[in-house]
Motif scaffolding. Structure first.
Motif, short mmCIF file in Angstrom:
data_model
loop_
_atom_site.label_atom_id
_atom_site.label_comp_id
_atom_site.label_asym_id
_atom_site.label_seq_id
_atom_site.Cartn_x
_atom_site.Cartn_y
_atom_site.Cartn_z
N GLN A 24 67.99 32.26 36.01
CA GLN A 24 68.72 33.71 36.73
C GLN A 24 67.74 34.91 36.65
N SER A 25 67.25 35.00 35.63
CA SER A 25 66.29 36.08 35.38
C SER A 25 64.90 36.14 36.23
N THR A 157 66.73 35.78 27.00
CA THR A 157 67.12 34.48 27.83
C THR A 157 68.42 34.91 28.53
N SER A 158 68.40 34.37 29.93
CA SER A 158 69.57 34.56 30.87
C SER A 158 70.26 33.42 30.74
N THR A 159 69.93 32.33 29.96
CA THR A 159 70.48 31.12 29.99
C THR A 159 71.62 30.89 28.90
N LEU A 183 71.76 39.38 30.42
CA LEU A 183 70.46 38.78 29.70
C LEU A 183 70.67 39.28 28.05
N TYR A 184 70.41 38.13 27.19
CA TYR A 184 70.53 38.22 25.74
C TYR A 184 69.12 38.41 25.27
N PHE A 185 69.17 39.44 24.27
CA PHE A 185 67.88 39.95 23.47
C PHE A 185 68.25 39.12 22.29
N LEU A 186 67.09 38.58 21.81
CA LEU A 186 67.10 37.76 20.40
C LEU A 186 66.03 38.18 19.51
#
Length: 189
Positions: A24-25, A157-159, A183-186
């Motif tokens: 997606q990103s 990650t966008s997944t 969108l996830y920030f890790l």
């Protein structure tokens, strides 16, 4: 894990283009539609060039997986980086989507810490080789490398389905950003 050289560029671009074809990103930036695969290839080409200047590119020992690590604190604006950005706009983003892309990048920068880090920009495995542990082995080596240089490891990650995989390696979600996708920030300190 081996450090890729400039001669490995085509291999790196091939692996990442195939691995991120439906991401997606990536599709948000590559604008999907006509010439989608060409745009994704150009985005991966751009990413290789940027990491070649301001980071490192690693391949798994069997050369089926790749990781691009950027060192944001070393990234400088110079003639070469400006030319890369212009080419990215012309070949991937499109002039009409500059505003969307700049807004996305600005939102991401606001949520990323401004400190020295190893930013895992991309990690991908050749789709024909996925499920064999190659990506996990490469991730373990990247974690070891980050610990050795004493820098935290950050990524996005966008997944959603990838979150448990990252968490298995000690990553934690520290923020989220809602675009037309989440969108996830890790990080792994």
């Amino acid at each position: 894990m081996i450090k890729a050289n400039y001669g490995d560029k085509q291999l790196v671009v091939d692996i990442l283009s195939k691995s991120f074809e439906n991401n997606q990103s990536v599709n948000y930036i590559a604008n999907s539609g006509n010439r989608k695969s060409n745009r994704i290839r150009y985005l991966m080409d751009y990413s290789f060039e940027v990491c070649h200047q301001f980071g490192d590119i690693f391949l798994s020992d069997d050369r089926h997986a790749v990781a691009l690590i950027l060192y944001p604190e070393t990234k400088k604006t110079n003639l070469s980086s400006v030319l890369l950005d212009v080419k990215l706009i012309l070949n991937c983003i499109g002039v009409s989507n500059i505003g969307k892309a700049l807004k996305r990048e600005s939102s991401i920068k606001k949520l990323q810490p401004q400190k020295p880090m190893n930013y895992l920009w991309f990690i991908g495995v050749d789709p024909q080789e996925q499920g064999k542990g190659i990506g996990s082995q490469l991730m373990e080596e990247i974690i070891y490398y980050s610990e050795k240089v004493q820098k935290p490891l950050y990524l996005e990650t966008s997944t959603l389905s990838n979150l448990p995989w990252y968490e298995k390696f000690g990553f934690q979600v520290y923020n989220e950003l809602n675009l037309s996708y989440k969108l996830y920030f890790l990080n792994r300190e």
